[in-house]
Scaffold this active site. Structure first.
Site, PDB file in Angstrom:
ATOM      1  CG  HIS A   1      -5.329   1.910   5.607  1.00 47.51           C
ATOM      2  ND1 HIS A   1      -4.860   2.878   6.469  1.00 47.51           N
ATOM      3  CD2 HIS A   1      -4.318   1.029   5.438  1.00 47.51           C
ATOM      4  CE1 HIS A   1      -3.605   2.578   6.805  1.00 47.51           C
ATOM      5  NE2 HIS A   1      -3.256   1.463   6.191  1.00 47.51           N
TER       6      HIS A   1
ATOM      7  CG  ASN B   1      -1.642   1.238   1.500  1.00 42.83           C
ATOM      8  OD1 ASN B   1      -1.758   2.081   0.609  1.00 42.83           O
ATOM      9  ND2 ASN B   1      -2.161   1.395   2.709  1.00 42.83           N
TER      10      ASN B   1
ATOM     11  CD  GLU C   1      -2.355   5.488   6.931  1.00 44.65           C
ATOM     12  OE1 GLU C   1      -2.383   5.513   5.686  1.00 44.65           O
ATOM     13  OE2 GLU C   1      -1.421   4.975   7.580  1.00 44.65           O
TER      14      GLU C   1
ATOM     15  CE  LYS D   1       0.220   3.229   4.768  1.00 43.55           C
ATOM     16  NZ  LYS D   1       0.454   3.309   6.194  1.00 43.55           N
TER      17      LYS D   1
ATOM     18  CB  SER E   1       5.951  -2.143  11.717  1.00 43.29           C
ATOM     19  OG  SER E   1       5.616  -0.788  12.003  1.00 43.29           O
TER      20      SER E   1
ATOM     21  CD  GLU F   1      -2.872  -2.522   7.654  1.00 43.40           C
ATOM     22  OE1 GLU F   1      -1.762  -2.723   7.168  1.00 43.40           O
ATOM     23  OE2 GLU F   1      -3.545  -1.519   7.397  1.00 43.40           O
TER      24      GLU F   1
ATOM     25  N   GLY G   1       3.326   2.057  10.602  1.00 44.46           N
ATOM     26  CA  GLY G   1       4.318   3.105  10.389  1.00 44.46           C
ATOM     27  C   GLY G   1       5.141   3.451  11.619  1.00 44.46           C
TER      28      GLY G   1
HETATM   29  P1  PGA Z   1       3.488   0.135   7.462  1.00 41.42           P
HETATM   30  O1  PGA Z   1       1.994   0.382   6.962  1.00 41.42           O
HETATM   31  O2  PGA Z   1       3.968  -1.161   6.829  1.00 41.42           O
HETATM   32  O3  PGA Z   1       4.262   1.309   6.973  1.00 41.42           O
HETATM   33  O4  PGA Z   1       3.442   0.018   8.951  1.00 41.42           O
HETATM   34  C1  PGA Z   1       1.067  -0.659   6.877  1.00 41.42           C
HETATM   35  C2  PGA Z   1      -0.248  -0.179   6.323  1.00 41.42           C
HETATM   36  O5  PGA Z   1      -0.692   0.920   6.678  1.00 41.42           O
HETATM   37  O6  PGA Z   1      -0.877  -0.885   5.527  1.00 41.42           O
END
Ligand code: PGA
Length: 255
Positions: free
Chosen positions: A99, A12, A101, A14, A214, A169, A175
């Protein structure tokens, strides 16, 4: 892993990636044809601006390309939005919905996520439905309750093992470089599996449940070895071809 489930490693991007990032798409597409990756599916979800170029670049490879979100409608007066049908028209295969976010930045509720998932399936694409607890919810012991509510509220009744993928997640792991313990991932995935089987029967047994948050080359094999972890949803590490390919290889090595 779950026996008999073909793992999926999804990236992803983003709101990252301009045209000069298409080299990463090409590198991953080339790697996706390796014999060593024949046991897994790989997917990249670039921003919508790159979607069609990416599918054109990868059409002769095993790499799939998907969208990061979609509107609930097929078309109409919704400035700035894109529909699942448009992603299908650009030859995408999957759409990420719900997601954290999107839930945070755009106030998306479980009901909205379910409607989006429904729109994805109606366009003939596969939905990757994201769920996960916040740090506060984990600290107060509510993780499994949150997962139960989000699964019930975000996954449509039309879900099958073929058209729907669940992505767990933990919000606090996205992140941050923080990853839950093997025991915690094991517990969460076993719980989600039981919930899916209770609702969908055999389809729930065969539905992929990804872990995200992560995931990096150095922790992927351990995470992917956990029972009921059927692949990864990768954010930051999917922006670098070498890292994403290494995660694909680590996943294939335990498949
Ligand atoms: P990340 O993000 O691997 O940077 O932690 C995962 C995600 O938001 O799908």
């Amino acid at each position: 892993m779950t026996p008999n489930i073909r793992p999926l490693v999804a990236g992803n991007w983003k709101m990252n990636g301009k045209r000069d990032a298409l080299g990463v798409v090409k590198q991953v597409a080339d790697a996706s044809d390796r014999d060593s990756l024949s046991k897994i599916d790989a997917l990249l979800c670039p921003p919508a601006t790159l979607l069609y170029v990416a599918t054109t670049l990868t059409e002769d490879s095993a790499l799939n390309i998907g969208g990061q979100d979609c509107h609930t409608n097929k078309s109409g007066a919704h400035t700035g939005d894109i529909s699942a049908e448009m992603i299908a028209d650009c030859l995408g295969s999957h759409v990420i919905v719900g997601h954290s976010e999107r839930r945070t930045d755009h106030g998306e509720t479980d009901a909205m996520v379910k409607e989006k998932a429904h729109a994805v399936l109606a366009s003939g694409l596969k939905a990757i439905v994201c769920i996960g607890e916040t740090e506060e919810e984990r600290k107060s012991g509510k993780t499994l309750d949150v997962l139960k509510t989000q699964l019930a509220g975000s996954v449509t009744d039309k879900a099958t093992a073929e058209n729907t993928v669940i992505a767990y997640e933990p919000v606090w792991a996205i992140g941050t470089g923080l990853v839950p313990s093997v025991e915690d991932v094991t517990e969460a995935h076993a719980f989600m599996r039981a919930e899916l089987v209770a609702r969908f029967g055999e389809a729930g047994q065969n539905m992929k449940i990804l872990y995200g948050g992560s995931v990096k080359p150095n922790n992927a094999a351990e995470l992917m070895s956990i029972l009921n972890v059927d692949g990864a949803l990768v954010g930051g590490a999917s922006l670098k071809a070498d890292d994403f390919i290494a995660i694909c290889e680590a996943t294939a090595s335990v498949a």
